[in-house]
Scaffold this motif. Structure first.
Motif, PDB file in Angstrom:
ATOM      1  N   TYR A 192       6.193  -1.935   3.739  1.00 15.11           N
ATOM      2  CA  TYR A 192       5.421  -1.120   2.814  1.00 15.11           C
ATOM      3  C   TYR A 192       4.478  -0.248   3.638  1.00 15.11           C
ATOM      4  N   ILE A 193       4.567   1.056   3.452  1.00 16.96           N
ATOM      5  CA  ILE A 193       3.712   1.999   4.164  1.00 16.96           C
ATOM      6  C   ILE A 193       2.821   2.666   3.128  1.00 16.96           C
ATOM      7  N   THR A 194       1.556   2.305   3.161  1.00 13.76           N
ATOM      8  CA  THR A 194       0.613   2.816   2.168  1.00 13.76           C
ATOM      9  C   THR A 194      -0.739   3.062   2.816  1.00 13.76           C
ATOM     10  N   ASP A 195      -1.646   3.523   2.007  1.00 11.22           N
ATOM     11  CA  ASP A 195      -3.051   3.659   2.357  1.00 11.22           C
ATOM     12  C   ASP A 195      -3.552   2.344   2.989  1.00 11.22           C
ATOM     13  N   PHE A 196      -4.321   2.451   4.043  1.00  9.40           N
ATOM     14  CA  PHE A 196      -4.860   1.269   4.735  1.00  9.40           C
ATOM     15  C   PHE A 196      -5.590   0.329   3.776  1.00  9.40           C
ATOM     16  N   GLY A 197      -6.237   0.902   2.765  1.00 11.73           N
ATOM     17  CA  GLY A 197      -7.013   0.105   1.820  1.00 11.73           C
ATOM     18  C   GLY A 197      -6.186  -0.875   1.001  1.00 11.73           C
ATOM     19  N   GLN A 198      -4.872  -0.741   1.004  1.00  4.18           N
ATOM     20  CA  GLN A 198      -4.006  -1.647   0.252  1.00  4.18           C
ATOM     21  C   GLN A 198      -3.615  -2.893   1.050  1.00  4.18           C
ATOM     22  N   GLY A 199      -4.084  -2.974   2.287  1.00  5.38           N
ATOM     23  CA  GLY A 199      -3.692  -4.075   3.170  1.00  5.38           C
ATOM     24  C   GLY A 199      -3.940  -5.463   2.604  1.00  5.38           C
ATOM     25  N   ASP A 200      -5.142  -5.699   2.073  1.00  4.02           N
ATOM     26  CA  ASP A 200      -5.456  -7.031   1.537  1.00  4.02           C
ATOM     27  C   ASP A 200      -4.597  -7.357   0.320  1.00  4.02           C
ATOM     28  N   HIS A 201      -4.342  -6.357  -0.496  1.00  6.71           N
ATOM     29  CA  HIS A 201      -3.485  -6.561  -1.671  1.00  6.71           C
ATOM     30  C   HIS A 201      -2.096  -7.043  -1.235  1.00  6.71           C
ATOM     31  N   PHE A 202      -1.521  -6.369  -0.249  1.00  7.49           N
ATOM     32  CA  PHE A 202      -0.178  -6.766   0.185  1.00  7.49           C
ATOM     33  C   PHE A 202      -0.187  -8.102   0.920  1.00  7.49           C
ATOM     34  N   LYS A 203      -1.232  -8.407   1.666  1.00 11.05           N
ATOM     35  CA  LYS A 203      -1.328  -9.736   2.293  1.00 11.05           C
ATOM     36  C   LYS A 203      -1.289 -10.821   1.228  1.00 11.05           C
ATOM     37  N   LEU A 204      -2.019 -10.603   0.124  1.00 13.45           N
ATOM     38  CA  LEU A 204      -2.042 -11.568  -0.979  1.00 13.45           C
ATOM     39  C   LEU A 204      -0.662 -11.691  -1.629  1.00 13.45           C
ATOM     40  N   CYS A 205      -0.032 -10.555  -1.909  1.00 10.47           N
ATOM     41  CA  CYS A 205       1.309 -10.580  -2.509  1.00 10.47           C
ATOM     42  C   CYS A 205       2.304 -11.290  -1.593  1.00 10.47           C
ATOM     43  N   PHE A 206       2.272 -10.976  -0.312  1.00 11.92           N
ATOM     44  CA  PHE A 206       3.202 -11.583   0.647  1.00 11.92           C
ATOM     45  C   PHE A 206       2.963 -13.086   0.761  1.00 11.92           C
ATOM     46  N   ALA A 207       1.693 -13.498   0.752  1.00 13.74           N
ATOM     47  CA  ALA A 207       1.371 -14.930   0.837  1.00 13.74           C
ATOM     48  C   ALA A 207       1.857 -15.662  -0.411  1.00 13.74           C
ATOM     49  N   ALA A 208       1.710 -15.046  -1.571  1.00 17.37           N
ATOM     50  CA  ALA A 208       2.198 -15.662  -2.815  1.00 17.37           C
ATOM     51  C   ALA A 208       3.719 -15.774  -2.794  1.00 17.37           C
ATOM     52  N   ALA A 209       4.390 -14.741  -2.295  1.00 16.22           N
ATOM     53  CA  ALA A 209       5.860 -14.778  -2.193  1.00 16.22           C
ATOM     54  C   ALA A 209       6.308 -15.898  -1.267  1.00 16.22           C
ATOM     55  N   GLU A 210       5.610 -16.064  -0.174  1.00 15.03           N
ATOM     56  CA  GLU A 210       5.958 -17.138   0.757  1.00 15.03           C
ATOM     57  C   GLU A 210       5.683 -18.498   0.130  1.00 15.03           C
ATOM     58  N   ARG A 211       4.555 -18.618  -0.565  1.00 14.49           N
ATOM     59  CA  ARG A 211       4.167 -19.894  -1.171  1.00 14.49           C
ATOM     60  C   ARG A 211       5.152 -20.350  -2.246  1.00 14.49           C
ATOM     61  N   ILE A 212       5.711 -19.408  -3.010  1.00 14.50           N
ATOM     62  CA  ILE A 212       6.659 -19.798  -4.064  1.00 14.50           C
ATOM     63  C   ILE A 212       8.066 -20.015  -3.504  1.00 14.50           C
ATOM     64  N   GLY A 213       8.291 -19.610  -2.254  1.00 15.06           N
ATOM     65  CA  GLY A 213       9.580 -19.888  -1.622  1.00 15.06           C
ATOM     66  C   GLY A 213      10.538 -18.720  -1.563  1.00 15.06           C
ATOM     67  N   TRP A 214      10.083 -17.524  -1.881  1.00 19.56           N
ATOM     68  CA  TRP A 214      10.983 -16.372  -1.868  1.00 19.56           C
ATOM     69  C   TRP A 214      11.425 -15.980  -0.470  1.00 19.56           C
TER      70      TRP A 214
END
Length: 122
Positions: A70-92
């Motif tokens: 995902y290539i976006t505005d730097f300010g979206q970094g924390d949002h994507f870290k959270l989404c990625f961590a949730a994806a990993e936690r659920i097993g995706w």
């Protein structure tokens, strides 16, 4: 991705990962993050969190992507870290044995998108 959001919420609910907040918002609290991932707002609507999680699920499951960047505005970094961590936690991101490489999620921030007024674009 709106039609794909309810099944994603059901999947998180089925894994007992959803906490219903006062007012009815459906949130996932991911260890290490101060704010929750809001899968459904208290008014029943969906926001960026729910849309991005549905897009992740679609791309990983239906498209069978092994790497998402995902290539976006730097300010979206924390949002994507959270989404990625949730994806990993659920097993995706779990390897089912058929993948040639481990599934990887990455965010690349490139600065801040500014509006015509010179302020951060929202």
């Amino acid at each position: 991705y709106n039609s794909k959001i309810p099944p994603v919420i059901k999947e998180f609910e089925g894994r007992d990962m959803v906490e219903v907040q006062e007012g009815g918002a459906k949130c996932v609290f991911v260890p290490g993050f101060r704010v929750p991932l809001m899968l459904q707002k208290s008014d029943g609507g969906f926001g960026y969190d729910s849309t991005d999680m549905a897009a992740l699920k679609y791309r990983l499951s239906e498209v069978s992507a092994s790497r998402l960047v995902y290539i976006t505005d730097f300010g979206q970094g924390d949002h994507f870290k959270l989404c990625f961590a949730a994806a990993e936690r659920i097993g995706w991101l779990d390897d089912d044995g058929s993948a040639k490489e481990k599934k990887r999620l990455m965010h690349i921030g490139f600065g801040t998108v500014m509006g015509e007024d010179g302020k951060r674009f929202k």
